[in-house]
Design an enzyme around this catalytic site. Structure first.
Site, PDB file in Angstrom:
ATOM      1  N   GLU A  90       0.842  -1.202   0.000  1.00  0.00           N
ATOM      2  CA  GLU A  90       0.000   0.000   0.000  1.00  0.00           C
ATOM      3  C   GLU A  90       0.872   1.244   0.000  1.00  0.00           C
ATOM      4  OE1 GLU A  90      -3.162   0.776   0.060  1.00  0.00           O
ATOM      5  OE2 GLU A  90      -4.361  -0.792   1.001  1.00  0.00           O
ATOM      6  N   ASP A  91       0.379   2.318  -0.605  1.00  0.00           N
ATOM      7  CA  ASP A  91       1.095   3.588  -0.523  1.00  0.00           C
ATOM      8  C   ASP A  91       0.918   4.201   0.868  1.00  0.00           C
ATOM      9  OD1 ASP A  91      -1.632   3.971  -0.978  1.00  0.00           O
ATOM     10  OD2 ASP A  91      -1.366   5.627  -2.390  1.00  0.00           O
ATOM     11  N   ASP A  94      -4.587   4.999   6.052  1.00  0.00           N
ATOM     12  CA  ASP A  94      -5.155   6.141   6.774  1.00  0.00           C
ATOM     13  C   ASP A  94      -6.132   5.578   7.814  1.00  0.00           C
ATOM     14  OD1 ASP A  94      -6.223   8.622   7.434  1.00  0.00           O
ATOM     15  OD2 ASP A  94      -7.038   9.060   5.480  1.00  0.00           O
ATOM     16  N   PHE A 144      -2.871  15.519   4.682  1.00  0.00           N
ATOM     17  CA  PHE A 144      -2.960  14.945   3.343  1.00  0.00           C
ATOM     18  C   PHE A 144      -1.637  15.191   2.624  1.00  0.00           C
ATOM     19  CE2 PHE A 144      -4.231  14.294  -1.010  1.00  0.00           C
ATOM     20  CZ  PHE A 144      -5.122  13.228  -0.898  1.00  0.00           C
ATOM     21  N   ARG A 157       2.026  12.841  -8.324  1.00  0.00           N
ATOM     22  CA  ARG A 157       2.599  11.498  -8.131  1.00  0.00           C
ATOM     23  C   ARG A 157       4.088  11.481  -8.470  1.00  0.00           C
ATOM     24  NH1 ARG A 157      -1.831   8.065  -7.382  1.00  0.00           N
ATOM     25  NH2 ARG A 157      -3.654   8.486  -8.671  1.00  0.00           N
TER      26      ARG A 157
HETATM   27  P1  5GP Z   1      -8.048   4.446   4.138  1.00  0.00           P
HETATM   28  O1  5GP Z   1      -9.060   3.495   3.606  1.00  0.00           O
HETATM   29  O2  5GP Z   1      -6.932   3.765   4.911  1.00  0.00           O
HETATM   30  O3  5GP Z   1      -8.685   5.542   4.960  1.00  0.00           O
HETATM   31  O4  5GP Z   1      -7.424   5.233   2.932  1.00  0.00           O
HETATM   32  C1  5GP Z   1      -6.632   4.609   2.037  1.00  0.00           C
HETATM   33  C2  5GP Z   1      -6.554   5.391   0.728  1.00  0.00           C
HETATM   34  O5  5GP Z   1      -6.912   6.776   0.852  1.00  0.00           O
HETATM   35  C3  5GP Z   1      -5.136   5.376   0.266  1.00  0.00           C
HETATM   36  O6  5GP Z   1      -4.836   4.196  -0.460  1.00  0.00           O
HETATM   37  C4  5GP Z   1      -5.072   6.632  -0.561  1.00  0.00           C
HETATM   38  O7  5GP Z   1      -5.554   6.383  -1.857  1.00  0.00           O
HETATM   39  C5  5GP Z   1      -6.023   7.584   0.133  1.00  0.00           C
HETATM   40  N1  5GP Z   1      -5.305   8.458   1.066  1.00  0.00           N
HETATM   41  C6  5GP Z   1      -5.403   8.505   2.409  1.00  0.00           C
HETATM   42  N2  5GP Z   1      -4.610   9.461   2.930  1.00  0.00           N
HETATM   43  C7  5GP Z   1      -3.993  10.048   1.879  1.00  0.00           C
HETATM   44  C8  5GP Z   1      -3.030  11.116   1.762  1.00  0.00           C
HETATM   45  O8  5GP Z   1      -2.567  11.735   2.729  1.00  0.00           O
HETATM   46  N3  5GP Z   1      -2.633  11.423   0.501  1.00  0.00           N
HETATM   47  C9  5GP Z   1      -3.086  10.783  -0.611  1.00  0.00           C
HETATM   48  N4  5GP Z   1      -2.627  11.170  -1.791  1.00  0.00           N
HETATM   49  N5  5GP Z   1      -3.993   9.777  -0.534  1.00  0.00           N
HETATM   50  C10 5GP Z   1      -4.436   9.413   0.694  1.00  0.00           C
END
Ligand code: 5GP
Length: 168
Positions: A90-91, A94, A144, A157
């Site tokens: 995963e990148d 959150d 973010f 990106r």
């Molecule tokens: P989660 O389901 O864990 O809340 O969010 C996961 C997805 O939300 C990540 O794979 C990403 O696509 C997006 N995301 C959450 N935080 C960030 C952030 O700080 N920057 C970016 N670019 N994407 C985020």
């Protein structure tokens, strides 16, 4: 806040070192979650020593009638994960809702020999799940961020360092 490219590289190397020792003698199947993880995945796999393969999946999100609001469906998975040592790439994690859905779908369809998670970035303050993130590059506050594969409306990106998107 800015996370420098050298900091990112060092942390990816640490993750790779740990994976190399944890998976010695085993074959790894990396499951990279697009789009954001493409750069981290490329950096990571180049440092991996055990036999490995990589495959890419996407998560389709749509409004649903659940407590989390959004349904996240794993798409594009063509590999048979049964008996494999799988590492999800995963990148950023959150809230962990996306990860939770991926895990649920993988485990309801397959019986991998093992499944672990590697994430370049992790926001512990917003994490709502109890799934262990086995390999975390850098923990960050609840901002973010863009760069190193992560986007803001599709842009950023390509940034070589990671930046916080300023609030208006
Ligand atoms: P989660 O389901 O864990 O809340 O969010 C996961 C997805 O939300 C990540 O794979 C990403 O696509 C997006 N995301 C959450 N935080 C960030 C952030 O700080 N920057 C970016 N670019 N994407 C985020």
């Amino acid at each position: 806040m800015c996370i420098s490219r050298s900091q990112v590289r060092t942390n990816i190397e640490h993750i790779a070192d740990r994976i190399n020792s944890d998976y010695e003698g085993k074959e790894i199947l990396f499951l990279a979650v697009l789009n954001g993880s493409f750069m981290f995945a490329a950096d990571l796999v180049r440092k991996i020593k055990p036999l490995c393969r990589i495959t890419f999946v996407k998560v389709a999100s749509y409004q649903g009638d659940t407590s989390e609001g959004i349904i996240r469906e794993l798409i594009g998975l063509k590999e048979d994960l049964n008996g494999k040592h799988v590492i999800l790439v995963e990148d950023i994690v959150d809230t962990g809702f996306t990860l939770g859905h991926i895990m649920k779908q993988v485990k309801s369809t397959y019986k991998p020999a093992s499944i672990a998670v590697a994430s370049l970035l992790f926001k512990p303050q917003s994490y709502r799940k109890s799934i262990a993130i086995d390999y975390v590059g850098i923990e960050i506050p609840n901002n973010f961020v863009v760069g190193w594969g992560l986007d803001y409306n599709g842009y950023g990106r390509n940034f070589e360092d990671i930046y916080v998107v300023a609030e208006e």
